[in-house]
Design an enzyme around this catalytic site. Sequence first.
Site, short mmCIF file in Angstrom:
data_model
loop_
_atom_site.label_atom_id
_atom_site.label_comp_id
_atom_site.label_asym_id
_atom_site.label_seq_id
_atom_site.Cartn_x
_atom_site.Cartn_y
_atom_site.Cartn_z
N LYS A 76 24.46 -20.37 -4.17
CA LYS A 76 23.35 -21.08 -4.81
C LYS A 76 22.66 -22.06 -3.88
CE LYS A 76 26.37 -24.64 -6.82
NZ LYS A 76 25.87 -25.74 -5.96
N ASP A 77 23.31 -22.43 -2.76
CA ASP A 77 22.70 -23.38 -1.82
C ASP A 77 21.79 -22.69 -0.82
OD1 ASP A 77 24.03 -25.54 -2.95
OD2 ASP A 77 25.75 -25.38 -1.60
N ARG A 121 16.80 -27.72 -13.55
CA ARG A 121 17.09 -26.47 -14.28
C ARG A 121 17.97 -26.74 -15.50
NH1 ARG A 121 21.47 -23.55 -14.72
NH2 ARG A 121 22.54 -24.78 -13.12
N ARG A 122 19.01 -27.54 -15.29
CA ARG A 122 19.90 -27.86 -16.41
C ARG A 122 19.21 -28.78 -17.41
NH1 ARG A 122 24.98 -28.74 -12.28
NH2 ARG A 122 25.90 -26.65 -12.49
N ARG A 139 24.32 -37.21 -8.08
CA ARG A 139 24.57 -36.63 -6.77
C ARG A 139 26.00 -36.97 -6.37
NH1 ARG A 139 21.11 -36.23 -2.71
NH2 ARG A 139 22.89 -35.17 -1.76
N ARG A 145 31.36 -36.92 -9.63
CA ARG A 145 30.86 -36.36 -10.88
C ARG A 145 31.85 -36.60 -12.01
NH1 ARG A 145 26.75 -32.01 -9.39
NH2 ARG A 145 26.29 -32.59 -7.25
N CYS A 230 10.38 -23.52 -4.24
CA CYS A 230 9.81 -23.93 -5.52
C CYS A 230 10.48 -25.20 -6.03
CB CYS A 230 9.98 -22.81 -6.54
SG CYS A 230 9.39 -23.23 -8.19
#
Length: 301
Positions: A76-77, A121-122, A139, A145, A230
Site C-alpha cells: 500500500k506504500d 480514505r477511512r 501518525r 496508534r 492523487c
Amino acid sequence: MKPIRIATRGSELALWQANFIASALGCETELVVLSTQGDRDQSSSLSDIGGQGIFVKEIQTALIDDRADVAVHSAKDLPALEPEGLAIGAFPKRGDVRDALIGNPLGQLKRGDLIATGSPRRQVQLKALRPDIGFVPLRGNMATRFSMVERCSAVMVAYAALERLGRLDLVAEVFEPTQLVPQVGQGALAAECRSEDDRVKALLMEIDDLATRLAVQSERSLLSQVGSGCSLPVGAFGKTDENSGRIDLIGFIGSMDGSNIIRVSGSGSDPVELGSRLGQELMTKGGSDLLDQANRCKNHG
C-alpha cells in the site's frame, strides 16, 4: 555465496515483514535497516510531505545504489508507477485486507465522539456510515496508534498489522471491503529488486503468489488511471478466483469532505486492463470533476 541484503524500515511492523520475507526465501540473509522521510517526520500530514512514496524512496535508492538486493514494502506504500530499473519480484500470499477499529465499535460511539485516523480514505467512508462522529489526525508507529485509544473513542488501523504483531485482542470491529474499500495493496507485501538481477529475481519468483499478484496489479492499474499522486481519498480491492483466474475489482474515489463518493465494480482476467477500465469509469462518473475541484482549492490555498 553472499547473503541476500534486505532493505527495510526500522519499525516493529516493518521488521516483522522483512523477517517474514527472509524466512520465506530460505537462504542466508541480512537486514539493511533504513529511515525514510515518512519515519523522520511524524508531525506533518502525509499529503503535506509528499503522500504516497514517502515510506519507500530511501529503500528503493538502496536497491538502485547496490546497497541492498531486496526491498520489502507494504504494498500500500508503493506508488502506482515502478521506478526505472526496479521490479516487484514477489507479492507473497496476501494477508487480511480489512480495516479495523480498536477501542470501541462504531455502533457504540456517541454523537461527537472522535476516531483517530490520518487516512482521508477511512474518514470519508466512516463519515458515510456515521455522519455524527469526528476525527483526529494520527501518525506514528503501531505503539503510538495503540496509545491513542486512551485519548479517543476509537482508533482505526489495518487488521493485517494487528494480526502480524499478535494484537488481535485489541480488535473492537472489523469492516468488510464492501463497507470500507481498502487502500490499494492493503494487506499485501511487495518484495522489490533490480530488474537485471536474475539471481534475486529467481529467488523471489519462488515466493510469489499469483492470485495476490493479479489482484494487486488490478488495484495498482486503477490507481494509475486516477493518478498515482492523487490527493483525494481513493481505494480499491481485487480478489482473484484461483480456479478461473477471474479478478473481481471494486474501487472508489471521494471528495475530501465526504459529500461525494463514487464507487465502481467489475470483473476480468487481465489485471491491467481491468484496473484501467474501472479507473477510467471512476473518472467519467465524476472523479475528474472531483480532482479538478481539489486542484483548484489547492492552487488557491
